[in-house]
Design a protein around this motif. Sequence first.
Motif, mmCIF file in Angstrom:
data_model
loop_
_atom_site.group_PDB
_atom_site.id
_atom_site.type_symbol
_atom_site.label_atom_id
_atom_site.label_comp_id
_atom_site.label_asym_id
_atom_site.label_seq_id
_atom_site.Cartn_x
_atom_site.Cartn_y
_atom_site.Cartn_z
ATOM 1 N N MET A 205 -65.505 13.044 37.346
ATOM 2 C CA MET A 205 -65.227 11.672 37.781
ATOM 3 C C MET A 205 -64.868 10.716 36.649
ATOM 4 N N ALA A 206 -65.186 11.065 35.419
ATOM 5 C CA ALA A 206 -64.925 10.171 34.292
ATOM 6 C C ALA A 206 -63.459 9.736 34.193
ATOM 7 N N PRO A 207 -62.476 10.644 34.370
ATOM 8 C CA PRO A 207 -61.082 10.203 34.293
ATOM 9 C C PRO A 207 -60.710 9.166 35.358
ATOM 10 N N ALA A 208 -61.290 9.273 36.546
ATOM 11 C CA ALA A 208 -61.009 8.298 37.598
ATOM 12 C C ALA A 208 -61.560 6.931 37.216
ATOM 13 N N ALA A 209 -62.777 6.909 36.674
ATOM 14 C CA ALA A 209 -63.366 5.644 36.223
ATOM 15 C C ALA A 209 -62.512 5.012 35.133
ATOM 16 N N ALA A 210 -62.107 5.815 34.157
ATOM 17 C CA ALA A 210 -61.302 5.293 33.051
ATOM 18 C C ALA A 210 -59.963 4.771 33.543
ATOM 19 N N SER A 211 -59.346 5.481 34.482
ATOM 20 C CA SER A 211 -58.057 5.055 35.022
ATOM 21 C C SER A 211 -58.162 3.693 35.712
ATOM 22 N N THR A 212 -59.196 3.511 36.522
ATOM 23 C CA THR A 212 -59.349 2.254 37.252
ATOM 24 C C THR A 212 -59.701 1.105 36.317
ATOM 25 N N ILE A 213 -60.566 1.345 35.343
ATOM 26 C CA ILE A 213 -60.925 0.293 34.383
ATOM 27 C C ILE A 213 -59.709 -0.144 33.581
#
Length: 338
Positions: A205-213
């Motif tokens: 899930m880390a890449p999704a969080a980074a993408s949205t931030i």
Amino acid sequence: MRLTGKQTWVYENDIYIQSAGTAVGPKEKEGPLGTYFDITYDDLHCQEESWERAERRLMQDAIRQALMKAELKAEDIDFFLAGDLLNQIVTANYVARSLGVPFLGMFGACSTSMETLAVGSAFVDGGFANRVLAAVSSHNATAERQFRYPTEYGGQKPETATFTVTGSGAAIIGREPSPIQVKAATIGKVQDLGITDPFDMGSAMAPAAASTIKQHFEDMGRTAKDYDLIVTGDLSNIGAPIARQLVLEEGYEMGAVYNDCGLMIYRPDDDTVFAGGSGCGCSAVVTYGYLLEQLKTGSLQRILVVATGALLSPTMVQQKESIPTIAHGVVLERAKGV
């Protein structure tokens, strides 16, 4: 325009969280945020005959608390937006059956807490509703039975595993002034970097969080310095450092402003929760319990909550498919002059 940049809604009207309610299980009660939750239980059954009924009770409890605090009844709510982790979002469906409010079931895995809040706020901002009730839930035993192994199996887990939070959070969204405003929301894109291990949700899930931030910063023309806190949903001690590094590689340093709900809800020395908390209830109870209180008291002025979700199913995992993930972010601010 309400649409700002590529993926962010900025609400034109003053939208408020009029009230919120939380209910949690024993592990969450014992954690560092235990005193911030409205209703707590001493066992996973929550006085019910099955774990699924226990999860249903948690959502009903959270909703009752939110309605009571706002001095409202169910008939005062225009729409009910809710979801959970179980197949066919059965917790939300059964609660909606008894609530008697027009219902839209939503599923974004653990990101559903901010998905329901963002969409509900858009309903109110667009004049499609006066009041919206948003709620989510998760339960450690129901999630384990569905996605991994039942608790009775006693299977061993790696250190990368997260511990599904037993809890539910509900919020009432409307235009009547309150101390907490919903200012904006960034809707995420599905990300998939090829992680196939269901016991390593943080890395997935880390890449999704980074993408949205990163997209939120670009759309709003902001950096981490514009926030008192940026918190992800349930990356825990495996995914949180990865998200921090990925955001840094995009040119944004988050520093001490960044934290994760999965790290906040349990004690850091509690090795029974493995890498930390996860589940729909994780970001919901931390946000609607602890973080809203910090905004009300003025300890925080503006926060960005980015709930993360792994969009997997046991069937696809058994077929060795990788795990698609998503993250949705909502900006909450302490209202001025309220």
